[in-house]
Each structure stands twice: as C-alpha cells, then as structure tokens.
Design a protein around this motif. Sequence first.
Motif, PDB file in Angstrom:
ATOM      1  N   UNK A 137     -32.922  -1.929 -13.894  1.00 15.08           N
ATOM      2  CA  UNK A 137     -33.788  -2.105 -15.057  1.00 15.08           C
ATOM      3  C   UNK A 137     -33.708  -0.801 -15.840  1.00 15.08           C
ATOM      4  N   UNK A 138     -33.310  -0.898 -17.099  1.00 15.66           N
ATOM      5  CA  UNK A 138     -33.055   0.306 -17.898  1.00 15.66           C
ATOM      6  C   UNK A 138     -34.134   0.462 -18.973  1.00 15.66           C
ATOM      7  N   UNK A 139     -34.900   1.549 -18.870  1.00 14.17           N
ATOM      8  CA  UNK A 139     -35.955   1.859 -19.829  1.00 14.17           C
ATOM      9  C   UNK A 139     -35.372   2.811 -20.857  1.00 14.17           C
ATOM     10  N   UNK A 140     -35.272   2.355 -22.107  1.00 12.71           N
ATOM     11  CA  UNK A 140     -34.601   3.154 -23.125  1.00 12.71           C
ATOM     12  C   UNK A 140     -35.300   2.930 -24.460  1.00 12.71           C
ATOM     13  N   UNK A 141     -34.829   3.617 -25.484  1.00 15.24           N
ATOM     14  CA  UNK A 141     -35.381   3.425 -26.827  1.00 15.24           C
ATOM     15  C   UNK A 141     -34.249   3.150 -27.800  1.00 15.24           C
ATOM     16  N   UNK A 142     -34.509   2.216 -28.708  1.00 17.95           N
ATOM     17  CA  UNK A 142     -33.513   1.858 -29.728  1.00 17.95           C
ATOM     18  C   UNK A 142     -33.623   2.834 -30.899  1.00 17.95           C
ATOM     19  N   UNK A 143     -32.461   3.223 -31.447  1.00 20.76           N
ATOM     20  CA  UNK A 143     -32.418   4.197 -32.551  1.00 20.76           C
ATOM     21  C   UNK A 143     -31.960   3.525 -33.844  1.00 20.76           C
ATOM     22  N   UNK A 195     -36.990  -1.907 -23.860  1.00 19.26           N
ATOM     23  CA  UNK A 195     -36.942  -0.962 -24.970  1.00 19.26           C
ATOM     24  C   UNK A 195     -38.359  -0.506 -25.337  1.00 19.26           C
ATOM     25  N   UNK A 196     -38.532   0.813 -25.456  1.00 21.55           N
ATOM     26  CA  UNK A 196     -39.812   1.406 -25.876  1.00 21.55           C
ATOM     27  C   UNK A 196     -39.694   1.806 -27.349  1.00 21.55           C
ATOM     28  N   UNK A 197     -40.753   1.616 -28.110  1.00 19.62           N
ATOM     29  CA  UNK A 197     -40.783   2.152 -29.472  1.00 19.62           C
ATOM     30  C   UNK A 197     -41.057   3.654 -29.421  1.00 19.62           C
ATOM     31  N   UNK A 198     -40.067   4.451 -29.779  1.00 16.69           N
ATOM     32  CA  UNK A 198     -40.303   5.894 -29.960  1.00 16.69           C
ATOM     33  C   UNK A 198     -39.971   6.289 -31.395  1.00 16.69           C
ATOM     34  N   UNK A 199     -39.855   5.304 -32.286  1.00 16.12           N
ATOM     35  CA  UNK A 199     -39.464   5.568 -33.676  1.00 16.12           C
ATOM     36  C   UNK A 199     -40.684   5.745 -34.565  1.00 16.12           C
ATOM     37  N   UNK A 200     -41.575   4.763 -34.503  1.00 18.96           N
ATOM     38  CA  UNK A 200     -42.684   4.695 -35.451  1.00 18.96           C
ATOM     39  C   UNK A 200     -44.013   4.846 -34.703  1.00 18.96           C
ATOM     40  N   UNK A 201     -44.752   5.906 -35.022  1.00 17.86           N
ATOM     41  CA  UNK A 201     -46.061   6.105 -34.395  1.00 17.86           C
ATOM     42  C   UNK A 201     -47.045   5.091 -34.963  1.00 17.86           C
ATOM     43  N   UNK A 202     -48.019   4.601 -34.195  1.00 22.26           N
ATOM     44  CA  UNK A 202     -48.325   5.009 -32.831  1.00 22.26           C
ATOM     45  C   UNK A 202     -47.311   4.496 -31.801  1.00 22.26           C
ATOM     46  N   UNK A 203     -46.876   5.407 -30.921  1.00 24.36           N
ATOM     47  CA  UNK A 203     -46.004   5.049 -29.801  1.00 24.36           C
ATOM     48  C   UNK A 203     -46.897   4.620 -28.633  1.00 24.36           C
ATOM     49  N   UNK A 204     -46.334   3.955 -27.640  1.00 21.19           N
ATOM     50  CA  UNK A 204     -47.132   3.723 -26.432  1.00 21.19           C
ATOM     51  C   UNK A 204     -47.523   5.077 -25.828  1.00 21.19           C
TER      52      UNK A 204
END
Lengths: 283, 117
Positions: free
Chosen positions: A53-59, A147-156
């Motif tokens: 299971x790969x936890x990553x962020x889309x750019x 995929x985690x949102x790390x682009x647009x705040x608020x982030x998790x």
Amino acid sequence: MAKLVGGLAVSHVPAIGRAIADHKQQDAYWKPFFDGFGPAHDWLAKVRPEVVVVLYNDHGLNFFLDKMPTFSVGAAAQYSNADEGWGLPVRHPFKGDPDLSWHVIEHLVEEEFDLVTCQELLVDHAFCIPMELFWPNGDMPPAVPICFNTVQHPLPSALRSYKLGQALGRAIESWPEDKRVAVIATGGLSHQLDGERAGFINKEFDLLCLDRLVNDPKALTGYTTRELVALSGSQGVEVLMWIAMSAALTGRRRHIHSHYHIPISNTAAALLVIENEAVPSPA
Amino acid sequence: MTRSAPAPIPGTTVFDGAEAQKGYALNRMCFSFNDAANRAAFVVDEAAYCDRYGLTPEQRAAVASRNVLQLIAAGGNIYYLAKLAGILGLNVQDLGAQQTGMSVEAFKAKLQASAQG
C-alpha cells in the motif's frame, strides 16, 4: 489472514527518476544516496511483500484544483504513469490489487474516513520512483495507491494522517487473503521549492522526525500543519505520509534501517525501514 | 465566528483557499502543460495561449516576466508552475536561485551547507 510485515518510507525527488533512467547511481553526486538502499533491499528479500500500500501525494498529474480530495484510494487493476510536463520518462504501468483496494475502502469508510475511490488513477513520480528504488529490477508487487492532498491547504492534519495510518494497519490485518503486505510512504523530508525561503532544509527537525517515526510516531501528531510547514518547508509536509505509515505498524516494531543524505536536488533525502510483527490480540 | 490570521511563515506562501481561487486560471493553464501538444501551442503563441485560459492581467505579466515570485504572488502553485518551468528549461535549482537572488552555484552551495546543520 494477511500479515503486515512492515513499513518503508523514502523521498521521491523527480531528479532521482532521471538518475535511474540515466544509470547514474554510482556517479559521485548520487552514490551516497543510492548506496543507502542495501539494507532495504536485503530486508525486502527477506520479508517478500506480495502486495504494498503506497501512501503518496499527487503533484498535478491526476488531480487538479477543480477537485482536490483529501484522501483518495486507487481501486484499479492497473495504474498508468503519464507525462508530467517536465521531461521525466513515462514508466510502464504498475499492477494493482483491486481486492485489497476494496477491502481497505470498506474498512476505512467503516472507521469514518470519507474517501474518494478511483477506478482510474494516473500515478506520478511520487508513486513510481519509490517503487523503482525498492525494486530496481522491476519485479515490484501489485500496489494499492493512497493519495494525500499536500497541494491545497487545509491539508489533512498530522493527527488525522496518524489515525488514517492506524485504521489502514487494522484494515490490512483484517484482509482475509493469506498474503504478506507492506506499507510504503513517499516524500520528504525537509524541503521547500517556492518563495524567498526556497532551499530551506532543517536537518535537526528531520533527524528528530526519523527518531520519532521509529520510536514514538504519536509525538509528531502534536504539530499543526503550519508548524510542519515552518519546520520542514512547504513540501516537507510530505512527512504526513511517513507518520501514517508508521502509525499503520501496530504490532511489535523493529527498526531495520535509516539513511539520510543532504542534498538530493533541493531536498533532504531519507529512507526508513521498520519491521512489524503482529501481536496476537487477547482472546 | 472569525478566525484570527495565523502567524506568517517568512518567505513562504501557504497555498490555501484564497490562493487557490486567485491562482485558478494560471494554475489551470500550467496543468494543461502535462500534454506535449499544449506545451507546443504555448511556445508557438504565448499570448494567445494565456487568452485561452483567461489569465488575469497580473498573471499574464507574471508569465511574461518569467519571475517565479511574481507568479506565486499571482496565485501560482509551485507544482503547476514547475510544468511552465519545464517549458522554459528551468530546473528546481534554477527556480531556487532566482527566488533567493543567488547564482545557481551559490544556491547549490547553500543546499550542500545544510548538511552541516
């Protein structure tokens, strides 16, 4: 029942992908980074995960600002890479495991995580490069991308990421298939690409994170997202995925390997491997 | 209930809802650069391409200036701007050097020096 064998985490700097494509692993600039992978490869050869299971962020490959999910889970038999716009070679598609995907989705939603589910998902360098780093011969197991949102705040938040990791660990361990599963986090550690503070790296904080990720990941949940940006850089917040990976390891944990090298491109590059041994729950 | 403004982080724009709204057209144009045909169309006629995506005058000026801080001030997000930078042949060290007012060599030396920290 499935067995959660452990977790790995590694930086996903695009330049690493180019170095792999150009076979530069032994060049002076790259050697100190690539030479850190021996113990990770040895460990993978020992535990032989059959699914990851790969936890990553889309750019900005699959998701744009028109729809920006906080957490999204791939549910496809195959995941394609594609042109990201700046010349990285496009990789072969990666195999998925829809059965584990839907099991994870069912379990996480039952634990009150409101997910986006993706039967089509393009995976960017943040997914592909770690797979190539851990399986340089191309024999990587099927994967479930989250995929985690790390682009647009608020982030998790760090706490939410931690809780997602814990729930993911429980999901994996309740998967009826008799398979060995590992969790991979990608991104980080400290770096910042944008603004007058571009080039920011915080070795002291990174080393603290590496220690806490092994010994006490919950300690990292006390940071607000803004504190993480201040301490590890705008893109250093990718440590959220590392926190989730560590939180997933709910059994007896054993530190296998850490590696830290400054700089790869604009980033403090790191690698972490933690073994997980299931602790039987009391009858 | 109003929220108090959080303390600023020096040299850092937190890309939040306000930035995402302000920068939407610019970022949407940059997102289109995942497609090689769109990158080529931009190179052929930059102004027409900016028109097609409805960039604001500030965003058009920022694109024309090739100035990253100006692009960020116009709501640009670095992940999408990186695709524009790719067209311009700039890597992240070039972008870092430009934003910090350093030479590329000095910026690389600064990164290297972080290892001693």
